[in-house]
Each structure stands twice: as structure tokens, then as C-alpha cells.
Design a protein around this motif. Sequence first.
Motif, mmCIF file in Angstrom:
data_model
loop_
_atom_site.group_PDB
_atom_site.id
_atom_site.type_symbol
_atom_site.label_atom_id
_atom_site.label_comp_id
_atom_site.label_asym_id
_atom_site.label_seq_id
_atom_site.Cartn_x
_atom_site.Cartn_y
_atom_site.Cartn_z
ATOM 1 N N ASP A 125 0.834 -1.210 0.000
ATOM 2 C CA ASP A 125 0.000 0.000 0.000
ATOM 3 C C ASP A 125 0.863 1.253 0.000
ATOM 4 N N ILE A 126 1.905 1.248 0.831
ATOM 5 C CA ILE A 126 2.778 2.418 0.958
ATOM 6 C C ILE A 126 3.513 2.683 -0.359
ATOM 7 N N ILE A 127 3.973 1.622 -0.996
ATOM 8 C CA ILE A 127 4.641 1.780 -2.293
ATOM 9 C C ILE A 127 3.669 2.379 -3.305
ATOM 10 N N GLY A 128 2.461 1.868 -3.322
ATOM 11 C CA GLY A 128 1.455 2.384 -4.254
ATOM 12 C C GLY A 128 1.161 3.850 -4.027
ATOM 13 N N ILE A 129 1.001 4.252 -2.779
ATOM 14 C CA ILE A 129 0.746 5.656 -2.441
ATOM 15 C C ILE A 129 1.919 6.526 -2.879
ATOM 16 N N SER A 130 3.124 6.054 -2.633
ATOM 17 C CA SER A 130 4.316 6.827 -2.988
ATOM 18 C C SER A 130 4.431 7.005 -4.501
ATOM 19 N N VAL A 131 4.138 5.959 -5.250
ATOM 20 C CA VAL A 131 4.170 6.049 -6.709
ATOM 21 C C VAL A 131 3.135 7.049 -7.202
ATOM 22 N N GLU A 132 1.914 6.966 -6.683
ATOM 23 C CA GLU A 132 0.846 7.868 -7.129
ATOM 24 C C GLU A 132 1.188 9.327 -6.840
ATOM 25 N N GLU A 133 1.750 9.596 -5.671
ATOM 26 C CA GLU A 133 2.109 10.976 -5.347
ATOM 27 C C GLU A 133 3.228 11.482 -6.243
ATOM 28 N N ALA A 134 4.176 10.628 -6.555
ATOM 29 C CA ALA A 134 5.255 11.028 -7.461
ATOM 30 C C ALA A 134 4.702 11.326 -8.857
ATOM 31 N N LEU A 135 3.729 10.538 -9.293
ATOM 32 C CA LEU A 135 3.131 10.744 -10.612
ATOM 33 C C LEU A 135 2.352 12.052 -10.687
ATOM 34 N N GLU A 136 1.770 12.476 -9.563
ATOM 35 C CA GLU A 136 1.044 13.744 -9.548
ATOM 36 C C GLU A 136 1.959 14.917 -9.866
ATOM 37 N N ARG A 137 3.232 14.757 -9.564
ATOM 38 C CA ARG A 137 4.201 15.841 -9.793
ATOM 39 C C ARG A 137 4.995 15.641 -11.083
ATOM 40 N N SER A 138 4.725 14.594 -11.800
ATOM 41 C CA SER A 138 5.555 14.225 -12.942
ATOM 42 C C SER A 138 5.106 14.894 -14.232
ATOM 43 N N THR A 139 6.069 15.155 -15.100
ATOM 44 C CA THR A 139 5.802 15.604 -16.461
ATOM 45 C C THR A 139 6.761 14.867 -17.397
ATOM 46 N N PHE A 140 6.361 14.742 -18.635
ATOM 47 C CA PHE A 140 7.190 14.083 -19.648
ATOM 48 C C PHE A 140 7.186 14.983 -20.879
ATOM 49 N N ASN A 141 8.055 15.993 -20.838
ATOM 50 C CA ASN A 141 8.011 17.058 -21.828
ATOM 51 C C ASN A 141 8.993 16.898 -22.975
ATOM 52 N N ASN A 142 9.867 15.903 -22.891
ATOM 53 C CA ASN A 142 10.867 15.734 -23.939
ATOM 54 C C ASN A 142 11.280 14.265 -23.994
ATOM 55 N N PRO A 143 11.962 13.841 -25.055
ATOM 56 C CA PRO A 143 12.338 12.436 -25.194
ATOM 57 C C PRO A 143 13.179 11.874 -24.049
ATOM 58 N N PRO A 144 14.161 12.613 -23.498
ATOM 59 C CA PRO A 144 14.908 12.045 -22.366
ATOM 60 C C PRO A 144 14.015 11.726 -21.165
ATOM 61 N N GLU A 145 13.057 12.587 -20.865
ATOM 62 C CA GLU A 145 12.141 12.316 -19.755
ATOM 63 C C GLU A 145 11.273 11.100 -20.061
ATOM 64 N N LEU A 146 10.837 10.991 -21.298
ATOM 65 C CA LEU A 146 10.057 9.832 -21.725
ATOM 66 C C LEU A 146 10.877 8.558 -21.578
ATOM 67 N N HIS A 147 12.126 8.612 -22.005
ATOM 68 C CA HIS A 147 13.002 7.442 -21.923
ATOM 69 C C HIS A 147 13.242 7.044 -20.473
ATOM 70 N N ARG A 148 13.510 8.027 -19.591
ATOM 71 C CA ARG A 148 13.749 7.716 -18.182
ATOM 72 C C ARG A 148 12.530 7.060 -17.541
ATOM 73 N N ALA A 149 11.359 7.543 -17.884
ATOM 74 C CA ALA A 149 10.136 6.974 -17.312
ATOM 75 C C ALA A 149 9.972 5.517 -17.711
ATOM 76 N N LEU A 150 10.237 5.194 -18.969
ATOM 77 C CA LEU A 150 10.064 3.816 -19.433
ATOM 78 C C LEU A 150 11.229 2.934 -19.006
ATOM 79 N N ASP A 151 12.416 3.517 -18.888
ATOM 80 C CA ASP A 151 13.560 2.752 -18.401
ATOM 81 C C ASP A 151 13.328 2.310 -16.957
ATOM 82 N N ARG A 152 12.707 3.169 -16.167
ATOM 83 C CA ARG A 152 12.394 2.812 -14.778
ATOM 84 C C ARG A 152 11.473 1.590 -14.724
#
Length: 203
Positions: free
Chosen positions: A108-135
Motif C-alpha cells: 500500500d505504501i509503495i502504491g501511495i508513494s508512486v501515485e504521489e510522485a506521478l502527480e508531480r511528474s511531467t514528460f516534456n521531452n524524449p529524455p524524460e520519456l526514456h527515463r520513465a520507461l527505463d524505470r
Amino acid sequence: MKSELEARLQANIDRVRGLVLLYGRAAPGRGRSDVSSTDLLRAAVTFLHASCEDLIRGVTSWKLPRIANVDRLAELPLGGVASDDRPGPIKFDLQLLAEHHRQRTVQDIIGISVEEALERSTFNNPPELHRALDRLDLAGPWLGPHKRSLVPLMMRRHWIVHRLDRNRSSGRGQHVARSLARSTVERWTKAVEDFGRDLLSRC
């Protein structure tokens, strides 16, 4: 979850195409369209980029809390904790766990932490897109052609959102905003659709 993400992507793409259709009804038949008409295409571009971001967030929300490679969670701060209580971006102690998460499971804690991080996330360029999928262990050679096709969309969306798509050129025959063709938006729409389908096929 995969079918939900497929349906959500299609619904988002349909909204983009709806804006393009409205543009087709509003724009004159020949010649360059006026700025007020092409603003519908600019709205479509921002919706299209948001559709891409929504897909990345959806896949991350689904996959990251259950990922086998726990190193991928290392950069995430503890969720469910007020920023004033957090001693640092990543580290936390048992007091914070007891105060905020006593009745929750680790999952549950992991799920909450992921969701909160996603609320602050943006993917505005290819490097950010790549990092998100690499994770998510989803990046690879397949991503290269998609990134290249999405670069013009991402660059134009940035200019629309942060500069109102202002035309740097001035003088006779110049409009206040840069020109934008319906065919360009339709090409970018297909690029996002192809990327989404390819990504989901690998999930």
C-alpha cells in the motif's frame, strides 16, 4: 488494467480528433486559416501531448508498484507524508511510518508513494520519456523511432503552452501565431497512437 489503458488512450485520441474535426468545420476552404480557427489545432496539440503523458502515468501506476527490480523505487520519496514532516526527498524513519502508515501494508505504501510522485511528474521531452520507461524496464531500441516522431509534437506543444505559439516573424502577411496545418496534427496524432499501442503491447 491493460484494457483500461487501451480504452483510455483511445478516448483521449478521440477527443483530439474531435477538435480537429471542429477545426475542419470552422476553417475556410482555401488559403491560410486565421488564428482563431487554428487555435482549435493548438488545443488538439496540447490534448495530444497530455494523452501521451496520461498513458505514461497509467502504465507507471500499474507497473512500478509491483516491479521486481526494487532499485527502480530508490528515487521515490515516501508518500502520504506532508512535505514539512519529510526530513529529505528520499530518507524517512520509523516515526514517519508509525504516524502516517501504521495500518497499511508495504505494498500500500509503495502504491501511495508512486501515485504521489506521478502527480508531480511531467514528460516534456524524449529524455524524460526514456527515463520513465527505463524505470519500468520498458525502454529499448523499439523506442527510438517513436521518440524521433514525437519530438516535433513535444517542441510545438511547449511553444504553444509557454509562448502562446507566438510567431517570431512580423510584417505583412504574418499572423500573430505560427501556422499549423491540419495534416501535421493528424500525423502527430497517429504518432502518439502508434507509440501507445506499441508500448501497451510490451506490457
